[in-house]
Design a protein around this motif. Structure first.
Motif, PDB file in Angstrom:
ATOM      1  N   GLU A 115      10.260 -17.807  -3.084  1.00 29.91           N
ATOM      2  CA  GLU A 115       9.264 -17.617  -4.139  1.00 29.91           C
ATOM      3  C   GLU A 115       9.143 -18.870  -5.004  1.00 29.91           C
ATOM      4  O   GLU A 115       8.035 -19.278  -5.374  1.00 29.91           O
ATOM      5  CB  GLU A 115       9.600 -16.418  -5.019  1.00 29.91           C
ATOM      6  CG  GLU A 115       8.546 -16.198  -6.087  1.00 29.91           C
ATOM      7  CD  GLU A 115       8.776 -14.987  -6.959  1.00 29.91           C
ATOM      8  OE1 GLU A 115       8.366 -15.051  -8.139  1.00 29.91           O
ATOM      9  OE2 GLU A 115       9.349 -13.993  -6.491  1.00 29.91           O
ATOM     10  N   TYR A 155      -0.497 -13.061  -8.859  1.00 33.91           N
ATOM     11  CA  TYR A 155       0.755 -12.495  -8.357  1.00 33.91           C
ATOM     12  C   TYR A 155       1.612 -11.979  -9.516  1.00 33.91           C
ATOM     13  O   TYR A 155       2.118 -10.857  -9.469  1.00 33.91           O
ATOM     14  CB  TYR A 155       1.524 -13.539  -7.552  1.00 33.91           C
ATOM     15  CG  TYR A 155       2.875 -13.070  -7.087  1.00 33.91           C
ATOM     16  CD1 TYR A 155       2.988 -12.154  -6.042  1.00 33.91           C
ATOM     17  CD2 TYR A 155       4.049 -13.542  -7.674  1.00 33.91           C
ATOM     18  CE1 TYR A 155       4.227 -11.718  -5.603  1.00 33.91           C
ATOM     19  CE2 TYR A 155       5.286 -13.111  -7.243  1.00 33.91           C
ATOM     20  CZ  TYR A 155       5.373 -12.198  -6.209  1.00 33.91           C
ATOM     21  OH  TYR A 155       6.601 -11.762  -5.789  1.00 33.91           O
ATOM     22  N   ASP A 156       1.763 -12.790 -10.552  1.00 32.03           N
ATOM     23  CA  ASP A 156       2.557 -12.369 -11.697  1.00 32.03           C
ATOM     24  C   ASP A 156       1.978 -11.117 -12.344  1.00 32.03           C
ATOM     25  O   ASP A 156       2.723 -10.223 -12.751  1.00 32.03           O
ATOM     26  CB  ASP A 156       2.676 -13.496 -12.732  1.00 32.03           C
ATOM     27  CG  ASP A 156       3.568 -14.633 -12.255  1.00 32.03           C
ATOM     28  OD1 ASP A 156       4.330 -14.452 -11.282  1.00 32.03           O
ATOM     29  OD2 ASP A 156       3.505 -15.715 -12.880  1.00 32.03           O
ATOM     30  N   SER A 216       0.238  -8.772 -10.809  1.00 31.69           N
ATOM     31  CA  SER A 216       0.467  -7.620  -9.925  1.00 31.69           C
ATOM     32  C   SER A 216       1.920  -7.178  -9.962  1.00 31.69           C
ATOM     33  O   SER A 216       2.223  -5.990  -9.901  1.00 31.69           O
ATOM     34  CB  SER A 216       0.030  -7.925  -8.494  1.00 31.69           C
ATOM     35  OG  SER A 216       0.926  -8.837  -7.875  1.00 31.69           O
ATOM     36  N   VAL A 217       2.840  -8.130 -10.095  1.00 33.58           N
ATOM     37  CA  VAL A 217       4.264  -7.782 -10.174  1.00 33.58           C
ATOM     38  C   VAL A 217       4.533  -7.038 -11.469  1.00 33.58           C
ATOM     39  O   VAL A 217       5.246  -6.039 -11.493  1.00 33.58           O
ATOM     40  CB  VAL A 217       5.147  -9.051 -10.040  1.00 33.58           C
ATOM     41  CG1 VAL A 217       6.590  -8.752 -10.358  1.00 33.58           C
ATOM     42  CG2 VAL A 217       5.023  -9.620  -8.633  1.00 33.58           C
ATOM     43  N   GLN A 248       3.359  -3.504 -11.215  1.00 36.52           N
ATOM     44  CA  GLN A 248       4.228  -2.645 -10.418  1.00 36.52           C
ATOM     45  C   GLN A 248       5.429  -2.158 -11.227  1.00 36.52           C
ATOM     46  O   GLN A 248       5.945  -1.077 -10.996  1.00 36.52           O
ATOM     47  CB  GLN A 248       4.740  -3.392  -9.187  1.00 36.52           C
ATOM     48  CG  GLN A 248       3.664  -3.676  -8.169  1.00 36.52           C
ATOM     49  CD  GLN A 248       4.188  -4.563  -7.034  1.00 36.52           C
ATOM     50  OE1 GLN A 248       5.361  -4.852  -6.948  1.00 36.52           O
ATOM     51  NE2 GLN A 248       3.272  -4.981  -6.167  1.00 36.52           N
ATOM     52  N   LYS A 249       5.867  -2.980 -12.179  1.00 34.66           N
ATOM     53  CA  LYS A 249       7.040  -2.626 -12.987  1.00 34.66           C
ATOM     54  C   LYS A 249       6.689  -1.663 -14.118  1.00 34.66           C
ATOM     55  O   LYS A 249       7.561  -1.032 -14.675  1.00 34.66           O
ATOM     56  CB  LYS A 249       7.700  -3.885 -13.560  1.00 34.66           C
ATOM     57  CG  LYS A 249       8.333  -4.747 -12.502  1.00 34.66           C
ATOM     58  CD  LYS A 249       8.946  -5.977 -13.112  1.00 34.66           C
ATOM     59  CE  LYS A 249       9.567  -6.853 -12.026  1.00 34.66           C
ATOM     60  NZ  LYS A 249      10.105  -8.077 -12.587  1.00 34.66           N
TER      61      LYS A 249
END
Length: 119
Positions: A95, A110-111, A113-114, A117-118
């Motif tokens: 990564e 990406y950040d 979406s991460v 998810q959290k």
């Protein structure tokens, strides 16, 4: 404590914009046209893009898993012994390598979406 190339592929392909290709006749991973890493011909060593300062720390802390040859001394890559590296450590390094070459837009998406998810 070993990692297969299939796991390396899964780690990398989970990141936006990563694609497979070939480099020097071996399986490789790219972000757009930029080189992320490749499996060496021995099938047990992965060449990975890395910050040179981080490379020195890795080689000092875990010389069984991280090393270079004279060929790579002047380039921002580390050789990873897939038979000795911790999977979680390699995932993190892949990564980090991706972040070095991905676009700012891809990293931001990406950040986001991460984080989503959290939540």
């Amino acid at each position: 404590m070993s990692v297969t190339y299939e796991q390396v592929r899964q780690f990398a392909l989970a990141l936006p914009g990563v694609s497979e290709g070939r480099a020097y006749g071996d399986p490789s991973l790219h972000v757009g046209r930029k080189f992320l890493g490749r499996l060496r011909e021995d099938g047990e060593t992965f060449v990975l893009k890395i910050d040179p300062a981080e490379r020195a720390r890795l080689m000092e802390r875990d010389p069984d898993a991280f090393f270079i040859t004279d060929h790579y001394r002047l380039y921002p890559y580390v050789l990873v012994n897939l038979l000795a590296v911790q999977p979680a450590k390699l995932r993190k390094l892949i990564e980090e390598a991706w972040r070095m070459i991905a676009t700012k837009r891809a990293i931001s998406a990406y950040d986001g979406s991460v984080r989503g998810q959290k939540a």
